[in-house]
Design an enzyme around this catalytic site. Structure first.
Site, PDB file in Angstrom:
ATOM      1  N   GLU A  29      -2.756 -13.981   6.059  1.00  0.00           N
ATOM      2  CA  GLU A  29      -2.333 -12.610   6.372  1.00  0.00           C
ATOM      3  C   GLU A  29      -3.388 -11.874   7.187  1.00  0.00           C
ATOM      4  OE1 GLU A  29      -2.944  -9.309   3.817  1.00  0.00           O
ATOM      5  OE2 GLU A  29      -3.359 -10.566   2.065  1.00  0.00           O
ATOM      6  N   ASP A 146       5.785  -7.120  -1.917  1.00  0.00           N
ATOM      7  CA  ASP A 146       5.337  -8.514  -2.082  1.00  0.00           C
ATOM      8  C   ASP A 146       6.130  -9.208  -3.189  1.00  0.00           C
ATOM      9  OD1 ASP A 146       3.399  -7.791  -0.259  1.00  0.00           O
ATOM     10  OD2 ASP A 146       1.704  -7.972  -1.649  1.00  0.00           O
ATOM     11  N   LYS A 163      -5.300  -7.331  -8.669  1.00  0.00           N
ATOM     12  CA  LYS A 163      -6.393  -6.461  -9.111  1.00  0.00           C
ATOM     13  C   LYS A 163      -5.906  -5.541 -10.205  1.00  0.00           C
ATOM     14  CE  LYS A 163      -9.391  -5.818  -5.233  1.00  0.00           C
ATOM     15  NZ  LYS A 163      -8.678  -6.323  -4.048  1.00  0.00           N
TER      16      LYS A 163
HETATM   17  N1  PSU Z   1      -4.592  -6.547  -2.792  1.00  0.00           N
HETATM   18  C1  PSU Z   1      -5.877  -6.881  -2.526  1.00  0.00           C
HETATM   19  N2  PSU Z   1      -6.296  -6.924  -1.229  1.00  0.00           N
HETATM   20  C2  PSU Z   1      -5.456  -6.659  -0.190  1.00  0.00           C
HETATM   21  C3  PSU Z   1      -4.091  -6.341  -0.477  1.00  0.00           C
HETATM   22  C4  PSU Z   1      -3.710  -6.307  -1.790  1.00  0.00           C
HETATM   23  O1  PSU Z   1      -6.629  -7.105  -3.443  1.00  0.00           O
HETATM   24  O2  PSU Z   1      -5.882  -6.694   0.986  1.00  0.00           O
HETATM   25  C5  PSU Z   1      -3.124  -6.100   0.656  1.00  0.00           C
HETATM   26  C6  PSU Z   1      -2.221  -7.330   0.863  1.00  0.00           C
HETATM   27  O3  PSU Z   1      -1.951  -7.465   2.243  1.00  0.00           O
HETATM   28  C7  PSU Z   1      -0.954  -6.923   0.130  1.00  0.00           C
HETATM   29  C8  PSU Z   1      -0.906  -5.449   0.398  1.00  0.00           C
HETATM   30  O4  PSU Z   1       0.203  -7.569   0.587  1.00  0.00           O
HETATM   31  O5  PSU Z   1      -2.264  -5.022   0.320  1.00  0.00           O
HETATM   32  C9  PSU Z   1      -0.054  -4.722  -0.601  1.00  0.00           C
HETATM   33  O6  PSU Z   1       0.155  -3.422  -0.174  1.00  0.00           O
HETATM   34  P1  PSU Z   1       1.246  -2.500  -0.923  1.00  0.00           P
HETATM   35  O7  PSU Z   1       0.662  -2.295  -2.276  1.00  0.00           O
HETATM   36  O8  PSU Z   1       1.294  -1.245  -0.098  1.00  0.00           O
HETATM   37  O9  PSU Z   1       2.527  -3.290  -0.931  1.00  0.00           O
END
Ligand code: PSU
Ligand code: MN
Length: 307
Positions: A29, A146, A163
């Site tokens: 990614e 996701d 996390k």
């Molecule tokens: N969690 C991490 N590091 C990241 C991300 C998530 O520890 O870089 C990034 C990934 O690309 C994940 C995105 O798909 O954040 C999720 O964002 P959202 O919560 O807005 O869906």
């Protein structure tokens, strides 16, 4: 006049050759590059992860939308430009068509990368951490795309769990609802990124890349969608659970107080954690993604051997 949109994926020469020859591929990614890590550690890590995958016998396919074109495999100058740029769009599933139609650039999240991996028929994808159910989601309904992507796109995502900026228990519940297998790699415990044990069990365990590849092959053959392969951070690199938990709680409270919402929350928290832990969280992040890269390459190689 605006040029016609690019309706199909463009592969780098390396990725195109690997697809022709049926060699194992591993998707990567780019949101981690633009929103997850600071420059220059972001670019250094991205290049290192690609090198680890090549050393493991697979071919890396780093995904992004560049000026409207969905891409698999970026050149080094393209990676560096993305890693230095500010204000690049974060591209999840719903953003892809809009960015492509506007000929804009976007860094793909786990969900966005899975969509492009699906277009390229790439079965394995390596990242650091998945998005998930945010704390307080019972009010905000903030649940990362996701999780739904995993239920529909047949890609195995190698990660170090999620996390604890997220609600891990609820994230596992939603993955169950969405019908997504969660495999612990060499463990019965679901990992929580900086620490090897989130306090939650995994529903299934595998102990070798071959075992993971067999489950993934069946998911794909039966049209069951993707899966999560949760690889715990190596013990020597893990952070102290209680200390990091306290910093996370503080940072989340500040995010709320400052009105940070929606897709801005994860990038805000990652940058603040890095600052508030003096780079410790970043070092752990780099260590675990390297660890995931070698596992991902091994799974891709094992999967190719099953065909
Ligand atoms: N969690 C991490 N590091 C990241 C991300 C998530 O520890 O870089 C990034 C990934 O690309 C994940 C995105 O798909 O954040 C999720 O964002 P959202 O919560 O807005 O869906
Ligand atoms: Mn969200």
């Amino acid at each position: 006049m605006t040029p016609k949109p690019a309706l199909s994926l463009t592969c780098s020469e390396e990725v195109a050759a690997a697809r022709r020859e049926g060699r194992p591929l591993v998707a990567l990614e780019t949101t981690i590059l633009t929103h997850g890590m600071p420059w220059p550690a972001n670019v250094e890590t991205a290049l290192e992860v690609e090198a680890i995958i090549r050393a493991g016998g697979a071919v890396p396919a780093t995904m992004a939308i560049l000026e409207g074109v969905p891409r698999a495999g970026l050149t080094r100058p393209e990676l560096e430009a993305l890693g230095r740029a500010t204000g690049v769009a974060k591209a999840s599933r719903r953003d892809l068509a809009v960015l492509a139609a506007r000929r804009a650039t976007g860094a793909t999240t786990v969900a966005g990368t899975m969509v492009l991996a699906g277009m390229a028929n790439i079965a394995v994808f390596v990242t650091g951490g998945l998005g998930g159910v945010h704390r307080g989601a019972t009010r905000s309904l903030d649940i990362s795309a996701d999780l739904t992507e995993l239920s529909r796109t047949p890609v195995g995502v190698v990660c170090a769990g999620v996390k604890s900026i997220l609600d891990i228990g609820l994230t596992l519940e939603v993955l169950e609802t969405q019908g997504v297998p969660v495999l612990g790699y060499g463990t019965d415990r679901f990992p929580a990124f900086y620490v090897a044990d989130s306090g939650h069990a995994v529903p299934a365990r595998v102990d070798s890349p071959e075992e993971a590849a067999r489950v993934l092959a069946i998911q794909r053959a039966w049209g069951l969608g993707g899966l999560v392969l949760a690889n715990p951070i190596p013990a020597a690199e893990a952070l102290a659970g209680e200390a990091i938990e306290a910093v996370i709680a503080e940072t989340l409270a500040d995010a709320e107080a400052q009105g940070v919402r929606g897709k801005a929350i994860t990038p805000f928290v990652l940058a603040e954690l890095n600052r508030r832990t003096d780079g410790q969280s970043l070092r752990a992040n780099i260590a675990l993604i390297r660890h995931n890269a070698s596992l991902g390459a091994a799974v891709a190689v094992a999967l190719a051997a099953l065909r």
